[in-house]
Design a protein around this motif. Structure first.
Motif, PDB file in Angstrom:
ATOM      1  N   LEU A 177      -5.245   9.817  -6.652  1.00 44.62           N
ATOM      2  CA  LEU A 177      -5.027   9.549  -5.229  1.00 44.62           C
ATOM      3  C   LEU A 177      -5.741   8.265  -4.794  1.00 44.62           C
ATOM      4  O   LEU A 177      -5.184   7.479  -4.020  1.00 44.62           O
ATOM      5  N   ILE A 178      -6.925   8.036  -5.306  1.00 44.28           N
ATOM      6  CA  ILE A 178      -7.673   6.827  -4.927  1.00 44.28           C
ATOM      7  C   ILE A 178      -6.974   5.577  -5.457  1.00 44.28           C
ATOM      8  O   ILE A 178      -6.834   4.592  -4.730  1.00 44.28           O
ATOM      9  N   HIS A 179      -6.519   5.617  -6.719  1.00 46.69           N
ATOM     10  CA  HIS A 179      -5.818   4.459  -7.274  1.00 46.69           C
ATOM     11  C   HIS A 179      -4.478   4.225  -6.564  1.00 46.69           C
ATOM     12  O   HIS A 179      -4.082   3.079  -6.354  1.00 46.69           O
ATOM     13  N   SER A 180      -3.808   5.300  -6.175  1.00 47.17           N
ATOM     14  CA  SER A 180      -2.559   5.160  -5.417  1.00 47.17           C
ATOM     15  C   SER A 180      -2.818   4.531  -4.053  1.00 47.17           C
ATOM     16  O   SER A 180      -2.048   3.675  -3.594  1.00 47.17           O
ATOM     17  N   ALA A 181      -3.889   4.941  -3.401  1.00 48.97           N
ATOM     18  CA  ALA A 181      -4.232   4.364  -2.101  1.00 48.97           C
ATOM     19  C   ALA A 181      -4.613   2.896  -2.240  1.00 48.97           C
ATOM     20  O   ALA A 181      -4.224   2.063  -1.410  1.00 48.97           O
ATOM     21  N   LYS A 182      -5.354   2.568  -3.304  1.00 46.05           N
ATOM     22  CA  LYS A 182      -5.712   1.162  -3.533  1.00 46.05           C
ATOM     23  C   LYS A 182      -4.463   0.314  -3.782  1.00 46.05           C
ATOM     24  O   LYS A 182      -4.337  -0.796  -3.269  1.00 46.05           O
ATOM     25  N   PHE A 183      -3.533   0.870  -4.569  1.00 53.11           N
ATOM     26  CA  PHE A 183      -2.286   0.151  -4.836  1.00 53.11           C
ATOM     27  C   PHE A 183      -1.494  -0.044  -3.542  1.00 53.11           C
ATOM     28  O   PHE A 183      -0.953  -1.125  -3.297  1.00 53.11           O
ATOM     29  N   ALA A 184      -1.425   0.999  -2.715  1.00 49.50           N
ATOM     30  CA  ALA A 184      -0.697   0.906  -1.446  1.00 49.50           C
ATOM     31  C   ALA A 184      -1.316  -0.130  -0.506  1.00 49.50           C
ATOM     32  O   ALA A 184      -0.604  -0.762   0.279  1.00 49.50           O
ATOM     33  N   LEU A 185      -2.626  -0.308  -0.592  1.00 45.56           N
ATOM     34  CA  LEU A 185      -3.271  -1.328   0.237  1.00 45.56           C
ATOM     35  C   LEU A 185      -3.109  -2.726  -0.360  1.00 45.56           C
ATOM     36  O   LEU A 185      -3.002  -3.713   0.369  1.00 45.56           O
ATOM     37  N   ALA A 186      -3.093  -2.825  -1.686  1.00 45.11           N
ATOM     38  CA  ALA A 186      -3.025  -4.138  -2.339  1.00 45.11           C
ATOM     39  C   ALA A 186      -1.603  -4.695  -2.377  1.00 45.11           C
ATOM     40  O   ALA A 186      -1.417  -5.920  -2.338  1.00 45.11           O
ATOM     41  N   PHE A 187      -0.592  -3.820  -2.472  1.00 42.25           N
ATOM     42  CA  PHE A 187       0.770  -4.316  -2.661  1.00 42.25           C
ATOM     43  C   PHE A 187       1.268  -5.210  -1.529  1.00 42.25           C
ATOM     44  O   PHE A 187       1.825  -6.272  -1.798  1.00 42.25           O
ATOM     45  N   PRO A 188       1.139  -4.838  -0.248  1.00 39.81           N
ATOM     46  CA  PRO A 188       1.629  -5.745   0.805  1.00 39.81           C
ATOM     47  C   PRO A 188       0.946  -7.109   0.763  1.00 39.81           C
ATOM     48  O   PRO A 188       1.594  -8.139   0.968  1.00 39.81           O
ATOM     49  N   PHE A 189      -0.343  -7.118   0.473  1.00 42.64           N
ATOM     50  CA  PHE A 189      -1.070  -8.388   0.395  1.00 42.64           C
ATOM     51  C   PHE A 189      -0.546  -9.248  -0.759  1.00 42.64           C
ATOM     52  O   PHE A 189      -0.279 -10.442  -0.589  1.00 42.64           O
ATOM     53  N   MET A 190      -0.392  -8.647  -1.924  1.00 42.83           N
ATOM     54  CA  MET A 190       0.063  -9.409  -3.086  1.00 42.83           C
ATOM     55  C   MET A 190       1.519  -9.844  -2.924  1.00 42.83           C
ATOM     56  O   MET A 190       1.882 -10.964  -3.266  1.00 42.83           O
ATOM     57  N   PHE A 191       2.365  -8.970  -2.377  1.00 40.85           N
ATOM     58  CA  PHE A 191       3.764  -9.336  -2.156  1.00 40.85           C
ATOM     59  C   PHE A 191       3.858 -10.510  -1.188  1.00 40.85           C
ATOM     60  O   PHE A 191       4.594 -11.464  -1.429  1.00 40.85           O
ATOM     61  N   HIS A 192       3.116 -10.434  -0.096  1.00 45.57           N
ATOM     62  CA  HIS A 192       3.163 -11.507   0.897  1.00 45.57           C
ATOM     63  C   HIS A 192       2.641 -12.816   0.298  1.00 45.57           C
ATOM     64  O   HIS A 192       3.163 -13.887   0.604  1.00 45.57           O
ATOM     65  N   THR A 193       1.615 -12.723  -0.544  1.00 43.34           N
ATOM     66  CA  THR A 193       1.062 -13.920  -1.179  1.00 43.34           C
ATOM     67  C   THR A 193       2.070 -14.552  -2.127  1.00 43.34           C
ATOM     68  O   THR A 193       2.347 -15.752  -2.046  1.00 43.34           O
ATOM     69  N   TRP A 194       2.620 -13.766  -3.058  1.00 45.05           N
ATOM     70  CA  TRP A 194       3.572 -14.318  -4.026  1.00 45.05           C
ATOM     71  C   TRP A 194       4.855 -14.791  -3.350  1.00 45.05           C
ATOM     72  O   TRP A 194       5.419 -15.825  -3.723  1.00 45.05           O
ATOM     73  N   ASN A 195       5.336 -14.069  -2.362  1.00 46.70           N
ATOM     74  CA  ASN A 195       6.541 -14.495  -1.653  1.00 46.70           C
ATOM     75  C   ASN A 195       6.276 -15.747  -0.823  1.00 46.70           C
ATOM     76  O   ASN A 195       7.151 -16.589  -0.664  1.00 46.70           O
ATOM     77  N   GLY A 196       5.055 -15.880  -0.303  1.00 48.97           N
ATOM     78  CA  GLY A 196       4.689 -17.111   0.403  1.00 48.97           C
ATOM     79  C   GLY A 196       4.686 -18.313  -0.529  1.00 48.97           C
ATOM     80  O   GLY A 196       5.103 -19.408  -0.149  1.00 48.97           O
ATOM     81  N   SER A 255       4.049  -9.053  -8.017  1.00 44.80           N
ATOM     82  CA  SER A 255       3.411  -8.250  -6.972  1.00 44.80           C
ATOM     83  C   SER A 255       2.965  -6.898  -7.515  1.00 44.80           C
ATOM     84  O   SER A 255       1.849  -6.450  -7.241  1.00 44.80           O
ATOM     85  N   VAL A 256       3.828  -6.256  -8.282  1.00 47.50           N
ATOM     86  CA  VAL A 256       3.482  -4.948  -8.833  1.00 47.50           C
ATOM     87  C   VAL A 256       2.334  -5.083  -9.837  1.00 47.50           C
ATOM     88  O   VAL A 256       1.367  -4.312  -9.806  1.00 47.50           O
ATOM     89  N   LEU A 257       2.413  -6.088 -10.729  1.00 46.91           N
ATOM     90  CA  LEU A 257       1.363  -6.247 -11.746  1.00 46.91           C
ATOM     91  C   LEU A 257       0.018  -6.600 -11.129  1.00 46.91           C
ATOM     92  O   LEU A 257      -1.016  -6.024 -11.511  1.00 46.91           O
ATOM     93  N   SER A 258       0.011  -7.537 -10.181  1.00 44.81           N
ATOM     94  CA  SER A 258      -1.261  -7.931  -9.581  1.00 44.81           C
ATOM     95  C   SER A 258      -1.828  -6.819  -8.688  1.00 44.81           C
ATOM     96  O   SER A 258      -3.053  -6.625  -8.617  1.00 44.81           O
ATOM     97  N   SER A 259      -0.958  -6.046  -8.049  1.00 45.20           N
ATOM     98  CA  SER A 259      -1.436  -4.911  -7.248  1.00 45.20           C
ATOM     99  C   SER A 259      -2.023  -3.826  -8.150  1.00 45.20           C
ATOM    100  O   SER A 259      -3.052  -3.231  -7.809  1.00 45.20           O
ATOM    101  N   ALA A 260      -1.386  -3.571  -9.284  1.00 39.04           N
ATOM    102  CA  ALA A 260      -1.914  -2.594 -10.225  1.00 39.04           C
ATOM    103  C   ALA A 260      -3.260  -3.060 -10.782  1.00 39.04           C
ATOM    104  O   ALA A 260      -4.185  -2.259 -10.959  1.00 39.04           O
ATOM    105  N   GLY A 261      -3.374  -4.382 -11.035  1.00 39.81           N
ATOM    106  CA  GLY A 261      -4.648  -4.918 -11.509  1.00 39.81           C
ATOM    107  C   GLY A 261      -5.752  -4.778 -10.472  1.00 39.81           C
ATOM    108  O   GLY A 261      -6.893  -4.420 -10.810  1.00 39.81           O
ATOM    109  N   LEU A 262      -5.424  -5.049  -9.237  1.00 44.35           N
ATOM    110  CA  LEU A 262      -6.440  -4.895  -8.179  1.00 44.35           C
ATOM    111  C   LEU A 262      -6.806  -3.429  -7.971  1.00 44.35           C
ATOM    112  O   LEU A 262      -7.957  -3.111  -7.698  1.00 44.35           O
TER     113      LEU A 262
END
Length: 169
Positions: free
Chosen positions: A112-131, A159-166
């Motif tokens: 649950l903690i890793h899922s929550a971290k991924f859910a918080l990291a994904f929008p940031f990483m997606f917005h960064t890579w898409n930017g 986005s998925v790989l960098s979010s999983a890494g974070l």
């Protein structure tokens, strides 16, 4: 000030040389009203069996279109998240450490903690890579349809790989 003084001289000179007939001779009569134009367009479209709204049948969803909408949505979500985090830091009693201890005391489990971290990291990483993708487009690179689709897939994978890494940190 000098411009205000020269304005009447310029108008007098143009009026004297061009004359009032020049304006009338080259004037274009007003066309039909907007209502008449819309009726003519609707009648023509109905005669050709066109849909009233072309967006229903002509424009289907594509990956770049969904990515563009998602980029705006993640930007809004990130802005709202940062604003709420700042407000909560100002308004809630206690320190960050006390709130962190509260979360640890809940004993949520690693999944649950890793899922929550991924859910918080994904929008940031997606917005960064898409930017970064948008910056490349601003430079005039990768604007053909196949390149846009490939870069959209690359943005999603990164986005998925960098979010999983974070989330694994």
């Amino acid at each position: 000030m000098a411009a205000l003084l020269w304005r009447p001289v310029g108008r007098y000179g143009l009026r004297g040389r061009l004359g009032p007939q020049l304006c009338i001779r080259h004037a274009v009569p007003l066309g039909t009203s907007a209502k008449e134009d819309m009726e003519r367009y609707r009648n023509k479209s109905a005669g050709l069996n066109r849909p009233i709204s072309p967006h229903v049948t002509i424009h289907s969803w594509s990956l770049p279109m969904a990515m563009s909408i998602s980029h705006r949505a993640t930007g809004i979500a990130l802005s709202a998240g940062v604003s709420l985090f700042g407000l909560s830091a100002l308004l809630l009693p206690g320190t960050f450490e006390s709130h962190l201890e509260l979360v640890k005391a809940l004993c949520l489990g690693p999944v649950l903690i890793h899922s929550a971290k991924f859910a918080l990291a994904f929008p940031f990483m997606f917005h960064t890579w898409n930017g970064i993708q948008h910056l490349m487009w601003d430079l005039g690179r990768g604007l053909t349809t196949p390149q846009v689709t490939r870069s959209a897939v690359a943005v999603l994978v990164l986005s998925v790989l960098s979010s999983a890494g974070l989330a694994a940190l």
